[in-house]
Design a protein around this motif. Structure first.
Motif, PDB file in Angstrom:
ATOM      1  N   LYS A 248       0.921  -1.252   0.069  1.00 58.18           N
ATOM      2  CA  LYS A 248       0.071   0.080  -0.060  1.00 58.18           C
ATOM      3  C   LYS A 248       0.982   1.239  -0.045  1.00 58.18           C
ATOM      4  O   LYS A 248       1.962   1.490   0.676  1.00 58.18           O
ATOM      5  N   HIS A 249       0.650   2.122  -0.873  1.00 54.82           N
ATOM      6  CA  HIS A 249       1.313   3.432  -1.090  1.00 54.82           C
ATOM      7  C   HIS A 249       0.384   4.322  -1.822  1.00 54.82           C
ATOM      8  O   HIS A 249      -0.645   4.267  -2.104  1.00 54.82           O
ATOM      9  N   ASP A 250       1.193   5.670  -1.794  1.00 55.22           N
ATOM     10  CA  ASP A 250       0.423   6.789  -2.205  1.00 55.22           C
ATOM     11  C   ASP A 250       0.971   7.248  -3.687  1.00 55.22           C
ATOM     12  O   ASP A 250       2.053   7.319  -3.823  1.00 55.22           O
ATOM     13  N   GLN A 269       1.123  -3.717  -6.447  1.00 57.73           N
ATOM     14  CA  GLN A 269      -0.004  -3.838  -5.112  1.00 57.73           C
ATOM     15  C   GLN A 269      -1.133  -4.488  -5.967  1.00 57.73           C
ATOM     16  O   GLN A 269      -1.612  -3.913  -6.733  1.00 57.73           O
ATOM     17  N   ILE A 270      -1.428  -5.445  -5.209  1.00 63.74           N
ATOM     18  CA  ILE A 270      -2.761  -6.046  -5.337  1.00 63.74           C
ATOM     19  C   ILE A 270      -3.430  -5.926  -3.972  1.00 63.74           C
ATOM     20  O   ILE A 270      -3.435  -6.601  -3.073  1.00 63.74           O
ATOM     21  N   GLU A 275      -5.573   6.988  -0.311  1.00 62.66           N
ATOM     22  CA  GLU A 275      -6.879   7.679  -1.164  1.00 62.66           C
ATOM     23  C   GLU A 275      -6.253   8.354  -2.156  1.00 62.66           C
ATOM     24  O   GLU A 275      -5.408   9.009  -2.258  1.00 62.66           O
ATOM     25  N   LEU A 276      -7.022   8.229  -3.349  1.00 62.92           N
ATOM     26  CA  LEU A 276      -6.828   8.691  -4.464  1.00 62.92           C
ATOM     27  C   LEU A 276      -7.370  10.132  -4.641  1.00 62.92           C
ATOM     28  O   LEU A 276      -8.614  10.465  -4.625  1.00 62.92           O
ATOM     29  N   THR A 277      -6.566  11.367  -5.204  1.00 63.68           N
ATOM     30  CA  THR A 277      -7.157  12.587  -5.361  1.00 63.68           C
ATOM     31  C   THR A 277      -7.246  12.744  -7.253  1.00 63.68           C
ATOM     32  O   THR A 277      -6.278  12.442  -7.678  1.00 63.68           O
TER      33      THR A 277
END
Length: 348
Positions: A248-250, A269-270, A275-277
Motif C-alpha cells: 500500500k502506498h500513495d 500492489q494487489i 486515497e486517490l485524488t
C-alpha cells in the motif's frame, strides 16, 4: 507421478520438505524436471494467506525453467530433452473472447494458477515449482530460446512478463518517456526492457541510494520522489509510469509527472492504496490503470525479446534449504534483485 518439494502447512508457517503426487500424464501434457524456480513476492503473500485464499499444504513457485522428461501422445511442439518454461498459468477455458485473443490471463472463467488453484478437470489443487517436477498442458508450456541463461531466466516468467506486457500495451518504443517506480524484482526488469525498446527511462525512488544501480541497469535519469524541487521539474515528463511497488502506498505524487493522456500502470500492489485524488487526472486526461502478467503468446514474445537483446534478470542463486531465510530477506527488500532456487539442491 511422485514428487518432492517444499510446502507451507499453515498460515505464515515455515516451508519444509513435502512429498506428494502429481496427476497422471494426459494426452496433451508435458512433464518436466524442474531445474530452476524463481521466488516471487506473490509466493510470500500466499504462504502468509494475505489474500485469504491459500489452501494448505501449499507448494509455491510460478517462475519455472525445466527439461522435458515425458510427453503425452498428442503433444507436437515439444520433445524429451527440450528446455522449457512455465509461468503463472497452467490452464484456462480456451474458448472465451479473451482466450481467443491470446489474453488467457483475462479468461472470463478465470485462469488456472500454477499453484493454489483447482485443476479444471479433477478439482485437485495445483502445486507449484518449489519441487522436482511438474506436469502442464502443452498450450501453457513455453520454449526457452537460445541466448538466455537458463539459470537466470526463471524470473522472466513473472517479473519479466508483468512489466513487458504494459510496455507493449502502451506502445513503448524509441523516444517514449517511461518512469519506473520501485526498483526490486519487477522494477529492475521494467528498466531493462524499456531501455531495450528505445525508451528514455527514469527511475523514481524515495532516496538517491539506488542511483548507481539504476544507471547500471540502463536508466537514463533518476528522480528522488521526496525532493519537491526535482518532482516539480519533472511535471508532464512521462508518457507512461510503471508502478512496481508491492505494498500500500500513495500514488498521488506521481500523477502530475504524467503528460496529457499519460498513464500510470500498477503492476505491484494487489490490494488497497492510499486515497486517490483526481484533479491531475481530470485536468490532463491522465489515467491510472492496472495490468497482470501476460498471455502465453506474449510471454513467449517476452522470452524471445530478452534472448534477442541479451536481457537476463539479476538474480541471487540459493539452495532450497535456504528458502525461509530468503523469505525473511525478501520482506526486508534485501535481495539483488530476485532469488532463484537451484532445484538440484532439492535432491543433493
Amino acid at each position: 507421478m511422485k514428487s518432492i518439494g517444499y510446502a507451507a502447512h499453515s498460515v505464515g508457517g515455515a516451508l519444509e520438505p513435502f512429498s506428494f503426487e502429481r496427476r497422471a500424464l494426459r494426452d496433451n501434457d508435458v512433464a518436466m524436471d524442474i531445474l530452476y524456480c524463481g521466488v516471487c513476492h506473490s509466493d510470500l503473500h500466499y504462504v502468509k494467506n494475505d489474500w485469504g485464499r491459500t489452501v494448505y499444504p501449499f507448494v509455491p513457485g510460478h517462475e519455472i525453467v525445466g527439461r522435458v522428461s515425458e510427453i503425452g501422445p498428442d503433444v507436437s511442439k515439444y520433445k524429451v530433452g527440450d528446455i522449457v518454461a512455465v509461468g503463472c498459468m497452467v490452464d484456462s477455458c480456451q474458448e472465451c473472447d479473451q482466450c481467443r485473443k491470446d489474453h488467457e490471463q483475462y479468461c472470463r472463467e478465470g485462469w488456472t494458477g500454477t499453484y493454489n488453484a483447482p485443476d479444471r478437470q479433477t478439482g485437485d489443487i495445483t502445486r507449484g515449482g518449489y519441487s522436482n517436477n511438474i506436469i502442464v498442458r502443452e498450450e501453457f508450456v513455453l520454449s526457452v530460446p537460445e541466448g538466455l541463461d537458463i539459470s537466470k531466466a526463471a524470473p522472466l516468467l513473472c517479473a519479466g512478463i508483468t512489466t513487458y506486457s504494459p510496455l507493449r500495451e502502451w506502445n513503448v518504443g524509441p523516444g517514449s518517456r517511461v518512469g519506473v517506480v520501485g526498483m526490486g524484482g519487477l522494477g529492475h526488469m521494467a528498466i531493462k526492457l524499456a531501455h531495450a525498446m528505445g525508451a528514455i527511462v527514469t527511475v523514481i525512488s524515495r532516496s538517491a541510494d539506488k542511483k548507481k544501480d539504476a544507471d547500471d541497469l540502463g536508466a537514463h535519469n533518476f528522480l528522488v520522489s521526496k525532493d519537491a524541487e526535482q518532482m516539480g521539474a519533472y511535471a508532464n515528463a512521462f508518457d507512461l509510469i510503471i508502478d512496481t511497488v508491492p505494498v500500500k502506498h500513495d500514488i498521488n505524487p506521481y500523477l502530475p509527472l504524467l503528460d496529457i493522456d499519460g498513464t500510470l500502470c500498477l503492476v505491484g500492489q494487489i490490494g488497497p492504496l492510499e486515497e486517490l485524488t483526481t484533479p491531475f487526472m481530470i485536468r490532463g486526461r491522465r489515467r491510472v490503470a492496472g495490468s497482470i502478467i501476460g498471455g502465453i503468446k506474449e510471454t513467449q514474445e517476452c522470452l524471445d525479446f530478452c534472448a534477442r537483446f541479451g536481457i537476463n534478470p539479476e538474480v541471487e542463486m540459493i539452495d532450497i534449504k535456504d528458502i525461509n531465510t530468503a523469505y525473511e530477506r525478501m520482506e526486508r527488500s534485501d535481495v539483488h534483485y530476485r532469488f532463484v532456487i537451484d532445484m538440484q539442491s532439492l535432491t543433493a
